[in-house]
Design a protein around this motif. Structure first.
Motif, PDB file in Angstrom:
ATOM      1  N   LYS A   4       0.772  -1.233   0.009  1.00 11.72           N
ATOM      2  CA  LYS A   4      -0.154   0.148  -0.058  1.00 11.72           C
ATOM      3  C   LYS A   4       0.839   1.137  -0.029  1.00 11.72           C
ATOM      4  O   LYS A   4       0.371   2.398  -0.579  1.00 11.72           O
ATOM      5  N   LYS A   5       1.944   1.091   0.700  1.00 16.03           N
ATOM      6  CA  LYS A   5       2.828   2.412   0.761  1.00 16.03           C
ATOM      7  C   LYS A   5       3.619   2.577  -0.647  1.00 16.03           C
ATOM      8  O   LYS A   5       3.439   3.958  -0.875  1.00 16.03           O
ATOM      9  N   GLN A   6       3.923   1.473  -1.515  1.00 15.14           N
ATOM     10  CA  GLN A   6       4.376   1.609  -2.907  1.00 15.14           C
ATOM     11  C   GLN A   6       3.402   2.414  -3.614  1.00 15.14           C
ATOM     12  O   GLN A   6       3.683   3.132  -4.639  1.00 15.14           O
ATOM     13  N   ILE A   7       2.077   1.865  -3.472  1.00 13.81           N
ATOM     14  CA  ILE A   7       1.058   2.383  -4.445  1.00 13.81           C
ATOM     15  C   ILE A   7       0.708   3.913  -4.172  1.00 13.81           C
ATOM     16  O   ILE A   7       0.477   4.627  -4.946  1.00 13.81           O
ATOM     17  N   ALA A   8       0.805   4.287  -2.609  1.00 15.05           N
ATOM     18  CA  ALA A   8       0.417   5.443  -2.551  1.00 15.05           C
ATOM     19  C   ALA A   8       1.654   6.478  -3.023  1.00 15.05           C
ATOM     20  O   ALA A   8       1.561   7.590  -3.590  1.00 15.05           O
ATOM     21  N   GLY A   9       2.833   5.914  -3.006  1.00 13.36           N
ATOM     22  CA  GLY A   9       4.060   6.589  -3.501  1.00 13.36           C
ATOM     23  C   GLY A   9       3.855   6.798  -5.045  1.00 13.36           C
ATOM     24  O   GLY A   9       4.421   8.026  -5.456  1.00 13.36           O
ATOM     25  N   ALA A  11       1.202   6.774  -6.774  1.00 17.67           N
ATOM     26  CA  ALA A  11       0.129   7.730  -6.986  1.00 17.67           C
ATOM     27  C   ALA A  11       0.381   9.090  -6.770  1.00 17.67           C
ATOM     28  O   ALA A  11       0.083   9.952  -7.534  1.00 17.67           O
ATOM     29  N   PHE A  12       1.074   9.493  -5.770  1.00 19.13           N
ATOM     30  CA  PHE A  12       1.788  10.699  -5.252  1.00 19.13           C
ATOM     31  C   PHE A  12       2.546  11.167  -6.551  1.00 19.13           C
ATOM     32  O   PHE A  12       2.508  12.443  -6.993  1.00 19.13           O
TER      33      PHE A  12
END
Length: 161
Positions: A4-9, A11-12
């Motif tokens: 989830k942290k990689q996906i959020a990164g 997306a950002f």
């Protein structure tokens, strides 16, 4: 598998790239200032009044970061006249601090220098902008929807450099 942290990164980063692209390529043509003026760098004419009609164009002030904004351009023999209300607008301050910039009218972009016109020297430029209605406007008349008398507006003459 991405966390989830990689996906959020990711997306950002995507949002950041879209925002930066919009700022560079779209914003000079709407109400938000941009940094890209576009157009074709052109040799200035001998007389701007015979080469252009008044209309909306863009100015790019000097300094960093570049600052491009839509303005009303009024052709004057030696360049373009622009004006702004005396409300502490950012582009006028930038034009004073770093006067070497660019003016775009249509598809033509010119390397220009901004010079603020003050006091009684404003009168011929205001005459070019407002014509026979100038005396009424200078005697306290205001532009419809605006609260500052025309004589108090900040006026700049952009000439070739």
């Amino acid at each position: 598998m991405a966390t989830k942290k990689q996906i959020a990164g990711i997306a950002f980063i995507v949002v950041l790239v879209i925002a930066a692209t919009t700022y560079v390529f779209v914003t000079p043509y709407n109400r938000t200032a941009g940094i890209r003026i576009g157009g074709t760098l052109t040799t200035p004419p001998a007389d701007f009044t015979t080469a252009f009609k008044r209309g909306t164009g863009q100015i790019k002030t000097g300094g960093f970061p570049p600052f491009v904004v839509n303005v009303s351009l009024v052709p004057f023999k030696e360049g373009f006249i622009t004006s702004t209300r005396p409300d502490g607008g950012y582009w006028a301050d930038r034009a004073r601090l770093a006067p070497n910039g660019y003016v775009r009218h249509g598809n033509s972009t010119f390397a220009m220098k901004a010079t603020e016109v003050v006091g009684e020297a404003k009168k011929p430029y205001l005459q070019a902008m407002f014509g026979p209605d100038l005396n009424r406007r200078l005697s306290g008349g205001v532009i419809i929807g605006e609260s500052e008398p025309v004589g108090e507006w900040q006026l700049f003459l952009w000439t070739p450099r």
